[in-house]
Design an enzyme around this catalytic site. Structure first.
Site, short mmCIF file in Angstrom:
data_model
loop_
_atom_site.label_atom_id
_atom_site.label_comp_id
_atom_site.label_asym_id
_atom_site.label_seq_id
_atom_site.Cartn_x
_atom_site.Cartn_y
_atom_site.Cartn_z
N HIS A 362 7.38 -41.89 -40.33
CA HIS A 362 7.11 -43.08 -40.90
C HIS A 362 7.96 -44.05 -42.12
O HIS A 362 7.77 -44.97 -42.28
CB HIS A 362 6.89 -44.65 -40.17
CG HIS A 362 7.06 -44.44 -38.23
ND1 HIS A 362 7.49 -45.37 -38.15
CD2 HIS A 362 6.28 -43.43 -37.44
CE1 HIS A 362 7.43 -45.12 -36.65
NE2 HIS A 362 6.62 -44.33 -36.32
N LYS A 553 6.87 -60.29 -43.12
CA LYS A 553 6.73 -59.20 -42.85
C LYS A 553 6.07 -59.19 -43.35
O LYS A 553 5.03 -60.06 -43.92
CB LYS A 553 7.93 -58.09 -42.86
CG LYS A 553 8.05 -59.05 -44.74
CD LYS A 553 9.63 -57.68 -45.10
CE LYS A 553 10.98 -58.07 -43.80
NZ LYS A 553 11.32 -56.46 -42.87
N LYS A 559 9.23 -54.56 -49.94
CA LYS A 559 9.48 -55.20 -49.07
C LYS A 559 10.78 -56.28 -49.77
O LYS A 559 11.04 -57.03 -49.33
CB LYS A 559 9.12 -55.85 -48.10
CG LYS A 559 8.38 -54.66 -47.22
CD LYS A 559 7.55 -55.16 -46.21
CE LYS A 559 7.21 -53.95 -45.23
NZ LYS A 559 8.28 -53.22 -43.98
N THR A 661 11.96 -53.48 -37.28
CA THR A 661 12.31 -54.08 -36.61
C THR A 661 12.68 -55.13 -36.40
O THR A 661 13.48 -55.93 -35.43
CB THR A 661 11.25 -53.16 -35.53
OG1 THR A 661 10.11 -53.47 -36.15
CG2 THR A 661 11.81 -51.67 -34.52
#
Lengths: 823, 112
Positions: A362, A553, A559, A661
């Site tokens: 991941h 998120k 990010k 996702t």
């Protein structure tokens, strides 16, 4: 006696009667005494009754078919609230709505009583939950194994702009969701030492002695597929002390010793580690990982032996997926069971093990690859350490025949990283012990092969494959966006819920004026629906006609919430300094938690609040810009945000986000993506078309080159970009923290650091330009709706049903067992 | 520790009457077994049918007796409940101790 009858009728009267029964017999209340929380619990028990009927029928069907089972091992399952999902899955929401009216309450208020179990940090845990739902929908025997944490991920509160962590006691109201299974409890040994015996035949016989024992007690949470034909379960284990030992100590009067033992044991399942990519190295975390693995493997092996007697066909009847390396001790645990408990020789045991396990990677952050001190592991699990050493010895024997002169490569391949504090590399163990290693998007898989694990790819290229993540449309469309679901139903029916590719049937309607109008109405309605949340929790009054531009998120440097912040600051300064208004008014929303020990992430949260204070309180921004932070991001809040978003921020530094996702959830609900060529954004672009989203910035190769060649010069970038220079000056001059001088100066230093691996300033110009183009496009509402409809219509491929079908056919070799037409 | 001893077909049988064999009885277990082994000259049966739980300290006591008896030992364990048997499998001590299903099969083995 096999009893698989479905007992309950589903008329409103039947449900009402059953609620009354549960109020009386499960909760000990009369209707007059019942609070809305009691009505919730009674209704949830009604739902559990129905699910249990179907779960038993499903189990009988799978047993009869002697079907191969998939066990999904994950330290995290971010399941979210169940009641609403289950009512929709069983098709009885309307009946429930009428039933609860008789008690003077409405169903939405009843649903709001349910805790939102946060048994995961973010994407990895939510993926596990989507997968379980898809497995059940596809009528496949697939079960989750995890830990029944007393406390899920912390509740996030914001005080004076700072994140405060509060305990999340979801288990207090969890009783109606789950079924305790004391009959399936297992004993788990820990610690001890190896005694080197000889067996009765004079062979070497290492014995694991002097261990301490913990009991793993499972709780089953039903996992209901769409339509309710198949109900599997998520089995979560809680750690309890050995009762016999406890009682003895109590009898001897040593109450405190007994309590200490109890507390130490229960600590194992007390709390979820609140970090998604920062390793803590704590003994308790390793204990948790082994506790899950030991409980799960005992249960899986016991199930197998109950059905088949013979362990030698274990891999033909069982597949086990490792969700990241966290449960990879399962490989050693199965070897221990086969070799020690089942008296199997090493080679056949190893064949079974390799054929059983598959591993999902991941991450692309090398520092996030899990390692454990060999000393700690040997202390906790002495027998497992012996087994790991033997696995490694045999593996290196194989590797040395391929690379006889390449000692450095062999050192990289080894499960052990030698050094003063020798480490066990869990990814290496997972790869060596699995027949499949998959990435979670096409780009991520390529980068695993070429950058993260090239030595293993060179050795076993066939092991590596891509399985792009997906999301379940039942949670992320039907439940999250009832308005859009109803609109789609009017035009194409509801078949798309079971087969999301069918949603493409709405594509021609993108040109239909009436449909476009209805589509825009639904989106506006979803925005209006979250206005109270924004008012109460984010403290902003938002205009539903403005663009809702959302980044929701985990807070993490890669990010790049900071890039979003810089862009908003630039827009604000352009407005107040230059009189340039945005082409469309916008509401910039952030949501997400920061790991409690992650200082930079927590400072980013404070920075968002500082910026929001300045911008929202400046009258000149009225009707143009609003900035808000929605606290305590979790599944139930995500449902509201994805349905309301116009623009979805997916702006990670290319090459860092494995898949994402959230990007899929937003796009499936008609938000246009502004994003980098990272993770699954690339595949979203391929599917929805480049004209229907906004791609900007460096790609993964450009990022890698810039880092390798050390050509990132943030100062030069801002010198050449007056708008950026103005933002940087504002950071230095306390413009966004007037009451707290120096508070944001860290960001100025951080962003001007040439070693910033996330290259924030390199993408600033193209980000701002692209976002402004998006705002200009938004002014043309029909054109925007057209793009949004194209997104909804073309996101069918991102259903987790598709992902699960790929795993099932290519890795697990399991098939649907419908029980219909003899299948 | 509660136990009973008996002799069937000339074979000494020690029946442990405790539900749980753990740290609180481990020392007692060790001493009882040692004494009994001496009396039975190393050939005897331990019936564990009443034992529902056995922890690693009790297991250690059994092992220490076996060590004292040495390789010539004729100590048989019988009537192990699944939970107790699983402790022997876990530790691979099912390859060290002689474990048989019933008292009868132990007597047969010793008589043969």
């Amino acid at each position: 006696m096999e009893d698989t009858a479905i007992r309950f009728e589903n008329s409103p009267q039947d449900i009402k009667r059953q609620i009354l029964n549960h109020l009386r017999y499960s909760l000990g209340k009369t209707p007059d005494e019942a609070s809305i929380g009691d009505i919730y619990a009674a209704l949830a028990y009604c739902m559990r009754d129905r699910l249990m009927d179907r779960m038993l029928a499903t189990r009988a069907r799978f047993r009869e078919a002697r079907a191969k089972r998939l066990s999904y091992l994950s330290l995290e399952f971010l399941i979210g609230p169940s009641l609403g999902r289950n009512m929709l899955a069983l098709g009885i929401r309307q009946a429930c709505e009428e039933a609860v009216k008789a008690f003077g309450v409405n169903l939405n208020d009843v649903e709001a009583q349910e805790a939102d179990p946060a048994l995961g940090n973010g994407g990895l845990g939510r993926l596990a939950a989507c997968f379980l739902e898809s497995l059940a929908t596809l009528n496949m025997p697939g079960y989750g194994y995890g830990i029944h944490y007393d406390y899920g991920l912390f509740r996030q509160e914001i005080r004076n702009g700072y994140q405060i962590e509060k305990p999340d006691q979801w288990a207090l109201t969890a009783a109606p969701l789950q079924m305790q299974r004391l009959d399936r409890a297992v004993l788990v040994p820990l610690y001890g030492r190896i005694e080197h015996f000889k067996d009765r035949w004079e062979g070497y016989n290492p014995s694991w002695m002097d261990w301490q024992v913990v009991i793993g007690v499972p709780y089953d949470i039903p996992s209901c597929g769409h339509g309710g034909h198949t109900v599997n379960y998520l089995r979560l284990f809680t750690a309890q002390p050995s009762k016999d030992f406890d009682i003895k100590v109590f009898n001897q009067g040593d109450y405190f010793a007994a309590m200490e033992q109890k507390i130490d044991t229960e600590k194992i399942s007390k709390i979820l580690y609140p970090s998604d990519s920062i390793q803590s190295g704590k003994e308790l975390r390793l204990t948790q990982e082994y506790f899950l693995v030991a409980c799960a493997l005992r249960d899986i092996v016991r199930n197998h032996l109950d059905s088949y007697d013979d362990i030698s066909d274990f891999a033909e009847k069982n597949a086990i997926q490792l969700n990241d390396t966290h449960p990879s001790l399962a490989i050693t645990e199965l070897m221990r069971i086969l070799v020690d408990e089942q008296w199997m020789d090493w080679e056949p045991a190893w064949d079974i093990t390799k054929n059983t396990f598959a591993y999902t990677n991941h991450t692309l952050l090398p520092e996030a690859l899990e390692t454990w001190s060999a000393g700690l592991l040997a202390h906790l699990l002495p027998r497992h350490m012996q087994i790991i050493e033997e696995i490694n010895r045999r593996f290196l024997e194989e590797a040395i025949t391929l690379y006889p002169d390449d000692l450095q490569r062999l050192a990289r391949l080894s499960i052990f990283e030698e050094g003063n504090d020798k480490q066990v590399r869990m990814a290496n163990l997972a790869i060596v012990g699995s027949h499949s290693v998959n990435g979670v998007s096409a780009l991520h898989t390529e980068l695993i092969k070429t950058r993260l694990l090239p030595d293993f790819f060179d050795m076993w290229p066939d092991k590596f494959n891509a399985k792009t993540n997906g999301i379940t449309p039942r949670r992320w469309l039907q439940k999250a966006n009832p308005g859009l679901t109803a609109l789609l139903e009017q035009h194409i029916g509801l078949d798309f819920l079971a087969d999301m590719e069918k949603i493409s049937a709405i594509l021609p309607l993108a040109q239909d004026a009436a449909f476009v109008e209805d589509f825009l109405k639904v989106k506006r309605g979803n925005k209006v629906k979250i206005l109270p949340l924004l008012q109460d929790k984010a403290m902003i009054k938002a205009d539903p006609d403005a663009i809702f531009d959302i980044q929701a998120k985990r807070i993490h440097e890669y990010k790049r919430q900071l890039l979003n912040i810089l862009g908003i600051m630039a827009d604000y300064l352009a407005l107040v300094e230059d009189g340039e208004y945005p082409a469309s008014p916008f509401v910039a929303l952030f949501a997400g938690k920061a790991a409690p020990g992650y200082t930079t992430a927590k400072k980013i949260i404070k920075m968002i609040h500082c910026m929001a204070d300045v911008i929202n309180n400046d009258k000149r921004t009225r009707g143009a810009i609003r900035v808000g932070f929605v606290p305590d991001f979790r599944v139930s809040i995500a449902e509201g945000l994805v349905a309301a978003a116009d623009l979805s921020e997916q702006i990670s530094t290319a090459g860092y986000e494995a898949s994402g996702t959230g990007n899929m959830k937003f796009a499936a609900n008609g938000a246009l993506t502004i994003g980098t060529l990272d993770g699954a954004n690339i595949e979203i672009e391929e599917k929805v078309g480049g004209e229907n989203l906004y791609i900007f910035g460096l790609d993964a190769q450009q990022v890698a080159d810039m880092c390798a060649q050390k050509t990132y010069r943030p100062r030069e970038i801002s010198d050449q970009n007056p708008e950026l220079a103005r933002v940087m000056d504002a950071l230095k001059s306390d413009r966004f923290c007037p009451g707290e001088p120096g508070l944001l100066e860290w960001a100025w230093h951080y962003l001007y650091n040439e070693n910033d691996p996330y290259l924030h300033l390199a993408d600033f110009a193209s980000y701002c330009k692209t976002r402004r183009r998006a705002r200009a496009d938004y002014a043309d509402q029909e054109g925007w709706a057209n793009k949004a409809i194209c997104n909804v219509a073309r996101m069918g491929w991102f259903s987790s049903d598709r992902t699960i079908k790929e795993y099932a056919s290519q890795i697990w070799k399991i098939a649907p067992v419908t029980g219909l037409n003899g299948e | 520790m509660r136990y009973e001893n008996s002799i069937t077909s000339g074979v000494s049988i020690l029946t442990i009457k405790e539900q749980a064999l753990d740290a609180s009885v481990a020392q007692d277990l060790k001493e009882t077994l040692a004494t009994y082994a001496q009396r039975a000259k190393g050939a005897f049966v331990v019936d564990l049918s009443h034992v529902e739980f056995l922890d690693s300290t009790a297991l250690g006591a059994l092992v220490s007796v076996l060590k004292v008896l040495g390789g010539a030992s004729e100590l048989y364990l019988c009537n192990l409940r699944p939970q107790v048997l699983s402790v022997f499998s876990l530790t691979r001590l099912d390859r060290v101790f002689k474990i048989v299903p019933t008292v009868g099969s132990a007597i047969q083995a010793l008589s043969g």
